[in-house]
Write an enzyme that holds these catalytic residues in place. Structure first.
Site, PDB file in Angstrom:
ATOM      1  N   GLU A   1       0.799  -1.239   0.000  1.00 44.35           N
ATOM      2  CA  GLU A   1       0.000   0.000   0.000  1.00 44.35           C
ATOM      3  C   GLU A   1       0.830   1.286   0.000  1.00 44.35           C
ATOM      4  O   GLU A   1       0.589   2.196   0.789  1.00 44.35           O
ATOM      5  CB  GLU A   1      -0.964  -0.012   1.209  1.00 44.35           C
ATOM      6  CG  GLU A   1      -1.823  -1.263   1.237  1.00 44.35           C
ATOM      7  CD  GLU A   1      -2.762  -1.351   2.435  1.00 44.35           C
ATOM      8  OE1 GLU A   1      -2.692  -0.505   3.331  1.00 44.35           O
ATOM      9  OE2 GLU A   1      -3.568  -2.294   2.461  1.00 44.35           O
TER      10      GLU A   1
ATOM     11  N   ASP B   1      -1.394  -3.980  -3.137  1.00 45.64           N
ATOM     12  CA  ASP B   1      -2.184  -2.786  -2.799  1.00 45.64           C
ATOM     13  C   ASP B   1      -3.673  -3.038  -3.044  1.00 45.64           C
ATOM     14  O   ASP B   1      -4.050  -3.988  -3.734  1.00 45.64           O
ATOM     15  CB  ASP B   1      -1.703  -1.578  -3.627  1.00 45.64           C
ATOM     16  CG  ASP B   1      -1.917  -0.243  -2.888  1.00 45.64           C
ATOM     17  OD1 ASP B   1      -2.785  -0.164  -2.006  1.00 45.64           O
ATOM     18  OD2 ASP B   1      -1.187   0.727  -3.220  1.00 45.64           O
TER      19      ASP B   1
ATOM     20  N   GLU C   1      -6.157 -10.699  -1.548  1.00 49.64           N
ATOM     21  CA  GLU C   1      -7.003 -10.525  -0.351  1.00 49.64           C
ATOM     22  C   GLU C   1      -8.463 -10.371  -0.753  1.00 49.64           C
ATOM     23  O   GLU C   1      -9.129  -9.403  -0.384  1.00 49.64           O
ATOM     24  CB  GLU C   1      -6.565  -9.279   0.437  1.00 49.64           C
ATOM     25  CG  GLU C   1      -5.091  -9.273   0.784  1.00 49.64           C
ATOM     26  CD  GLU C   1      -4.657  -8.065   1.614  1.00 49.64           C
ATOM     27  OE1 GLU C   1      -5.517  -7.320   2.129  1.00 49.64           O
ATOM     28  OE2 GLU C   1      -3.435  -7.867   1.736  1.00 49.64           O
TER      29      GLU C   1
HETATM   30  C1  XIL Z   1      -6.378  -6.685   8.107  1.00 51.78           C
HETATM   31  C2  XIL Z   1      -6.731  -7.880   8.992  1.00 51.78           C
HETATM   32  O1  XIL Z   1      -7.615  -8.716   8.298  1.00 51.78           O
HETATM   33  C3  XIL Z   1      -7.337  -7.411  10.298  1.00 51.78           C
HETATM   34  O2  XIL Z   1      -7.514  -8.510  11.190  1.00 51.78           O
HETATM   35  C4  XIL Z   1      -6.443  -6.370  10.953  1.00 51.78           C
HETATM   36  O3  XIL Z   1      -7.073  -5.860  12.088  1.00 51.78           O
HETATM   37  C5  XIL Z   1      -6.115  -5.250   9.990  1.00 51.78           C
HETATM   38  O4  XIL Z   1      -5.563  -5.777   8.810  1.00 51.78           O
HETATM   39  N1  XIL Z   1      -4.782  -4.811   3.621  1.00 51.78           N
HETATM   40  C6  XIL Z   1      -3.858  -5.721   4.062  1.00 51.78           C
HETATM   41  C7  XIL Z   1      -4.209  -6.652   5.160  1.00 51.78           C
HETATM   42  O5  XIL Z   1      -2.782  -5.834   3.461  1.00 51.78           O
HETATM   43  O6  XIL Z   1      -3.104  -6.975   5.944  1.00 51.78           O
HETATM   44  C8  XIL Z   1      -5.307  -6.122   6.028  1.00 51.78           C
HETATM   45  O7  XIL Z   1      -5.680  -7.124   6.972  1.00 51.78           O
HETATM   46  C9  XIL Z   1      -6.463  -5.683   5.180  1.00 51.78           C
HETATM   47  C10 XIL Z   1      -6.069  -4.602   4.226  1.00 51.78           C
END
Ligand code: XIL
Length: 524
Positions: free
Chosen positions: A130, A181, A244
């Site tokens: 990010e 990202d 993700e």
């Molecule tokens: C999130 C987790 O899922 C949560 O449990 C935590 O509180 C915050 O982070 N982008 C990312 C991830 O790269 O690591 C994030 O994960 C979500 C957004």
């Protein structure tokens, strides 16, 4: 009937991953779910900087060791997540006292401990997470201008990016190194990322992958995802992963159960995504879902995953098993997701809450960023010469230390008054920003004569009230283009989230096409 297995269905296309949380070591049903459906694991949290090195030189490897063992016992590929990030980061570093050289050493030490320990066991690392800011509007080729203002950037400078990839490559030359990202489907962010990766690659920086996080909503236009894949696949020597993936159902915010309609709508969205992903299977290495089930997902209020709390499959699962068939059985219907609301007639007095009709709230809660923060409830009123807005913002911390006004805790107001009368008349088109401290900007345009504003903090955030005089006048049943955006700054003065009333494309500053519609009514 035996449940279909995603990892088998897609075995010739891509790896199918999910998150790892320590819970799986105690939950046999969760273990079975992971084992049958998935073949790759990413740690949801336990490998992040703040968790793995909570104090300088104190590394807490137990949880990550257990994950790597679990993965090796059960034949999962392991993805490392993440090395350089601005969230969940090494917050024991005192920026003010850390020189560039010291910061580079701290970065190197952090990577060295972790990457050496897991060398050979990790297929790919999300090296940099990010790093591009949100709300990029123009000049995307000049990607350096759009770097997020993060601790590493401030301490080291822009070349922290090159450094982190070089260090990572030295430490584990076989791991595939990713830039990861969210909102990479957004046109501007997509382009800035493309130019950054292209330039790094051409300069010999060891970067080999782009991770499109994929935190979507059912109103994120799916073709924008395809557009990004089309662009990123033009980069030589770069693989793509969806790192993700989760899809929240817009409109399900306050529900305690997911309605059948919403469940199907979400499944159709997943089906369309997988039709696209299949078309790009030669370039996509892995698709990882961010969450095993709706009860434990980080966005659990909005049901984003493929499985229910008891791990039974949702429609979304069936949609991914066979997207074409699913969309044949559940054909898409055109949906208009444009928000419409009414503004009540009346002339409230700024600062006097009782004079506002708080009847028809506009919910400013369409989150544009993966990190979800401030939301607002707003009310609009009108009389023949002015428009009035009251916005109640819910937010955890207030901060105004950023340089740019819309990176402070603030509300952006977008007005396109003559949208139905005369498209070319922009007399009363405005973009106004107001902070919780009542700092106001007309964003490059001249001040609006007679404009008034009021701001105050509240128990759960702040409230702003504005009066916007309208030169051309307003009339009953007029429909105007309107939008609101709430900007949430974190405690360090870095904007960490944005939420809007209507537009989810991130183009509010440059186009009125995504505005919602406000109808001026006489009675309430
Ligand atoms: C999130 C987790 O899922 C949560 O449990 C935590 O509180 C915050 O982070 N982008 C990312 C991830 O790269 O690591 C994030 O994960 C979500 C957004």
């Amino acid at each position: 009937m035996k449940m279909k297995q995603l990892k088998t269905i897609y075995q010739t296309s891509f790896l199918i991953g999910n998150i790892y949380t320590p819970k799986v070591l105690e939950d046999e049903a969760l273990h079975q779910l992971l084992k049958t459906q998935f073949n790759a694991l990413t740690a949801e949290n336990i490998m992040k900087p703040a968790l793995i090195q909570p104090k300088q030189a104190t590394f807490t490897f137990d949880a990550a060791d257990a994950m790597v063992d679990y993965a090796s016992d059960h034949d999962f590929h392991v993805v490392g997540h993440t090395l350089a990030w601005h969230q969940q980061t090494l917050d024991w570093i005192d920026e003010a006292k850390t020189s560039r050289e010291e910061a580079l050493n701290l970065l190197r030490e952090h990577l060295m401990e972790i990457m050496t320990r897991y060398k050979g066991k990790i297929i790919s690392w999300d090296v940099l997470n990010e790093a591009i800011e949100d709300g990029v509007q123009q000049d995307t080729k000049a990607w350096r201008k759009h770097l997020r203002d993060t601790p590493w950037l401030r301490m080291i400078g822009e070349d922290y990016i090159q450094h982190v990839f070089h260090i990572a490559h030295e430490l584990d030359p076989h791991a595939i190194l990713y830039y990861n990202d969210y909102n990479l489907n957004n046109q501007q962010k997509r382009e800035a990322t493309y130019y950054m990766v292209k330039e790094l690659k051409e300069a010999g920086v060891p970067i080999q992958g782009i991770g499109m996080q994929g935190h979507y909503h059912t109103n994120t236009p799916v073709q924008t995802v395809e557009e990004s894949l089309a662009l990123f696949t033009q980069l030589d020597g770069i693989e793509i992963s969806v790192t993700e993936l989760d899809v929240t159902v817009t409109g399900s915010e306050k529900a305690t159960v997911l309605s059948t309609d919403h469940e199907i709508e979400q499944a159709q969205y997943y089906a369309q995504l997988f039709q696209i992903y299949k078309r790009y299977e030669n370039s996509i290495k892995r698709i990882t879902f961010w969450g095993t089930d709706d009860a434990t997902s980080w966005r659990r209020e909005r049901f984003p995953t493929l499985f229910n709390q008891d791990y039974s499959p949702k429609q979304a699962f069936h949609a991914i098993v066979d997207p074409d068939q699913f969309l044949k059985d559940h054909p898409l219907v055109e949906r208009d997701t444009t928000q419409t609301a009414v503004a009540t007639h009346g002339s409230p007095v700024l600062g006097v809450v009782q004079t506002w009709h708080q009847k028809h709230p506009l919910s400013v809660s369409r989150q544009l960023t993966a990190w979800e923060g401030a939301t607002a409830k707003a009310y609009v009123m009108w009389d023949e010469v002015s428009l009035y807005l009251l916005a109640d913002v819910s937010v955890a911390t207030l901060n105004a230390s950023a340089k740019e006004i819309h990176h402070k805790d603030s509300v952006d107001i977008y007005l396109n008054l003559m949208q139905e009368q005369s498209k070319n008349d922009q007399t009363d088109d405005h973009h106004i920003t107001i902070t919780f401290e009542n700092e106001v900007s007309f964003n490059g345009k001249v001040d609006i004569k007679g404009f008034k504003s009021f701001a105050t903090t509240t128990n759960n955030g702040y409230q702003v009230q504005v009066k916007i005089p309208v030169q051309k006048g307003l009339f009953v049943e007029q429909v105007i283009g309107f939008d609101l955006q709430v900007n949430d700054s974190n405690a360090h003065g870095v904007r960490q989230s944005m939420a809007t009333w209507n537009d989810v494309s991130g183009r509010l500053g440059t186009s009125t096409a995504g505005f919602g519609k406000l109808r001026l009514t006489c009675a309430d």
